[in-house]
Scaffold this motif. Structure first.
Motif, PDB file in Angstrom:
ATOM      1  N   ALA A 133      -1.193  11.087  -9.699  1.00 40.24           N
ATOM      2  CA  ALA A 133      -2.552  10.598  -9.460  1.00 40.24           C
ATOM      3  C   ALA A 133      -3.106  11.104  -8.130  1.00 40.24           C
ATOM      4  O   ALA A 133      -4.317  11.223  -7.967  1.00 40.24           O
ATOM      5  CB  ALA A 133      -2.580   9.069  -9.488  1.00 40.24           C
ATOM      6  N   ILE A 134      -2.218  11.399  -7.199  1.00 42.32           N
ATOM      7  CA  ILE A 134      -2.594  11.970  -5.900  1.00 42.32           C
ATOM      8  C   ILE A 134      -1.842  13.297  -5.762  1.00 42.32           C
ATOM      9  O   ILE A 134      -0.608  13.300  -5.759  1.00 42.32           O
ATOM     10  CB  ILE A 134      -2.206  11.046  -4.729  1.00 42.32           C
ATOM     11  CG1 ILE A 134      -2.936   9.714  -4.811  1.00 42.32           C
ATOM     12  CG2 ILE A 134      -2.484  11.725  -3.395  1.00 42.32           C
ATOM     13  CD1 ILE A 134      -2.488   8.717  -3.751  1.00 42.32           C
ATOM     14  N   GLN A 145       2.329   1.786  -3.479  1.00 37.85           N
ATOM     15  CA  GLN A 145       1.314   2.274  -4.412  1.00 37.85           C
ATOM     16  C   GLN A 145       1.017   3.753  -4.175  1.00 37.85           C
ATOM     17  O   GLN A 145       0.916   4.538  -5.123  1.00 37.85           O
ATOM     18  CB  GLN A 145       0.025   1.459  -4.297  1.00 37.85           C
ATOM     19  CG  GLN A 145      -1.007   1.826  -5.328  1.00 37.85           C
ATOM     20  CD  GLN A 145      -0.499   1.608  -6.745  1.00 37.85           C
ATOM     21  OE1 GLN A 145      -0.080   0.503  -7.086  1.00 37.85           O
ATOM     22  NE2 GLN A 145      -0.525   2.637  -7.576  1.00 37.85           N
ATOM     23  N   GLN A 146       0.910   4.143  -2.917  1.00 41.27           N
ATOM     24  CA  GLN A 146       0.628   5.543  -2.620  1.00 41.27           C
ATOM     25  C   GLN A 146       1.780   6.448  -3.061  1.00 41.27           C
ATOM     26  O   GLN A 146       1.554   7.508  -3.647  1.00 41.27           O
ATOM     27  CB  GLN A 146       0.339   5.740  -1.139  1.00 41.27           C
ATOM     28  CG  GLN A 146      -0.137   7.137  -0.831  1.00 41.27           C
ATOM     29  CD  GLN A 146      -0.670   7.283   0.568  1.00 41.27           C
ATOM     30  OE1 GLN A 146      -0.546   6.393   1.401  1.00 41.27           O
ATOM     31  NE2 GLN A 146      -1.280   8.410   0.850  1.00 41.27           N
ATOM     32  N   ARG A 184       0.834  -1.212   0.000  1.00 39.15           N
ATOM     33  CA  ARG A 184       0.000   0.000   0.000  1.00 39.15           C
ATOM     34  C   ARG A 184       0.864   1.255   0.000  1.00 39.15           C
ATOM     35  O   ARG A 184       0.558   2.231  -0.685  1.00 39.15           O
ATOM     36  CB  ARG A 184      -0.946  -0.003   1.210  1.00 39.15           C
ATOM     37  CG  ARG A 184      -2.062  -1.027   1.102  1.00 39.15           C
ATOM     38  CD  ARG A 184      -3.174  -0.828   2.118  1.00 39.15           C
ATOM     39  NE  ARG A 184      -2.737  -0.578   3.474  1.00 39.15           N
ATOM     40  CZ  ARG A 184      -2.508  -1.504   4.412  1.00 39.15           C
ATOM     41  NH1 ARG A 184      -2.670  -2.779   4.118  1.00 39.15           N
ATOM     42  NH2 ARG A 184      -2.131  -1.162   5.624  1.00 39.15           N
ATOM     43  N   GLN A 206       3.935   5.839  -5.470  1.00 37.67           N
ATOM     44  CA  GLN A 206       3.935   5.879  -6.932  1.00 37.67           C
ATOM     45  C   GLN A 206       2.805   6.759  -7.462  1.00 37.67           C
ATOM     46  O   GLN A 206       2.991   7.481  -8.449  1.00 37.67           O
ATOM     47  CB  GLN A 206       3.843   4.471  -7.505  1.00 37.67           C
ATOM     48  CG  GLN A 206       5.119   3.688  -7.325  1.00 37.67           C
ATOM     49  CD  GLN A 206       5.021   2.254  -7.795  1.00 37.67           C
ATOM     50  OE1 GLN A 206       3.933   1.693  -7.924  1.00 37.67           O
ATOM     51  NE2 GLN A 206       6.167   1.638  -8.059  1.00 37.67           N
ATOM     52  N   ASP A 207       1.653   6.724  -6.804  1.00 29.68           N
ATOM     53  CA  ASP A 207       0.543   7.592  -7.211  1.00 29.68           C
ATOM     54  C   ASP A 207       0.916   9.063  -7.045  1.00 29.68           C
ATOM     55  O   ASP A 207       0.576   9.895  -7.890  1.00 29.68           O
ATOM     56  CB  ASP A 207      -0.721   7.268  -6.417  1.00 29.68           C
ATOM     57  CG  ASP A 207      -1.367   5.964  -6.836  1.00 29.68           C
ATOM     58  OD1 ASP A 207      -1.001   5.408  -7.901  1.00 29.68           O
ATOM     59  OD2 ASP A 207      -2.253   5.482  -6.090  1.00 29.68           O
ATOM     60  N   ILE A 208       1.640   9.391  -5.986  1.00 32.47           N
ATOM     61  CA  ILE A 208       2.116  10.766  -5.805  1.00 32.47           C
ATOM     62  C   ILE A 208       3.117  11.113  -6.895  1.00 32.47           C
ATOM     63  O   ILE A 208       3.025  12.172  -7.532  1.00 32.47           O
ATOM     64  CB  ILE A 208       2.738  10.947  -4.398  1.00 32.47           C
ATOM     65  CG1 ILE A 208       1.655  10.875  -3.320  1.00 32.47           C
ATOM     66  CG2 ILE A 208       3.499  12.274  -4.309  1.00 32.47           C
ATOM     67  CD1 ILE A 208       2.197  10.783  -1.896  1.00 32.47           C
ATOM     68  N   GLN A 209       4.068  10.217  -7.151  1.00 29.21           N
ATOM     69  CA  GLN A 209       5.098  10.469  -8.159  1.00 29.21           C
ATOM     70  C   GLN A 209       4.504  10.670  -9.552  1.00 29.21           C
ATOM     71  O   GLN A 209       5.011  11.457 -10.343  1.00 29.21           O
ATOM     72  CB  GLN A 209       6.095   9.306  -8.196  1.00 29.21           C
ATOM     73  CG  GLN A 209       6.957   9.219  -6.966  1.00 29.21           C
ATOM     74  CD  GLN A 209       7.757   7.928  -6.904  1.00 29.21           C
ATOM     75  OE1 GLN A 209       7.380   6.917  -7.493  1.00 29.21           O
ATOM     76  NE2 GLN A 209       8.866   7.970  -6.183  1.00 29.21           N
ATOM     77  N   HIS A 210       3.436   9.941  -9.858  1.00 29.16           N
ATOM     78  CA  HIS A 210       2.841   9.998 -11.194  1.00 29.16           C
ATOM     79  C   HIS A 210       1.705  11.012 -11.292  1.00 29.16           C
ATOM     80  O   HIS A 210       1.046  11.105 -12.333  1.00 29.16           O
ATOM     81  CB  HIS A 210       2.357   8.613 -11.622  1.00 29.16           C
ATOM     82  CG  HIS A 210       3.467   7.616 -11.706  1.00 29.16           C
ATOM     83  ND1 HIS A 210       3.308   6.302 -11.368  1.00 29.16           N
ATOM     84  CD2 HIS A 210       4.765   7.751 -12.073  1.00 29.16           C
ATOM     85  CE1 HIS A 210       4.457   5.661 -11.525  1.00 29.16           C
ATOM     86  NE2 HIS A 210       5.354   6.528 -11.949  1.00 29.16           N
TER      87      HIS A 210
END
Length: 85
Positions: A76-77, A67-68, A64, A70-74
């Motif tokens: 998405a968050i 994923q969080q 988790r 990576q979502d920040i890096q990309h």
């Protein structure tokens, strides 16, 4: 999840926690590796193994967290760490 940053001593803390079944997963983080599981520590002739999901290669919390991040890096968050260009 409550996070605490402190020194961990092998015998007093880690080995005791392993014997008591309190170690659920081990992982490291860093810029180059993001999040990586540690499935075994060898100490004074003994191997201390922690199970990871072989399909993912991570424990549930580390998965988790990865994923969080990576979502920040990309993007998405939204997060103060990242600035869209």
């Amino acid at each position: 999840v409550q996070v605490a940053e402190r020194s961990i001593y092998m015998i007093r803390d880690f080995v005791k926690a392993m014997a008591e079944g309190r170690v659920l997963e081990l992982f490291g983080t860093g810029t180059a590796v993001n999040v990586v599981s540690i499935n075994k520590i060898h100490f004074r002739g003994d191997d201390y193994e922690v199970k990871v999901d072989e399909a993912v290669g991570l424990g549930p919390f580390a998965g988790r967290l990865r994923q969080q991040l990576q979502d920040i890096q990309h993007g998405a968050i939204p997060h103060e760490w990242m600035e869209p260009v």
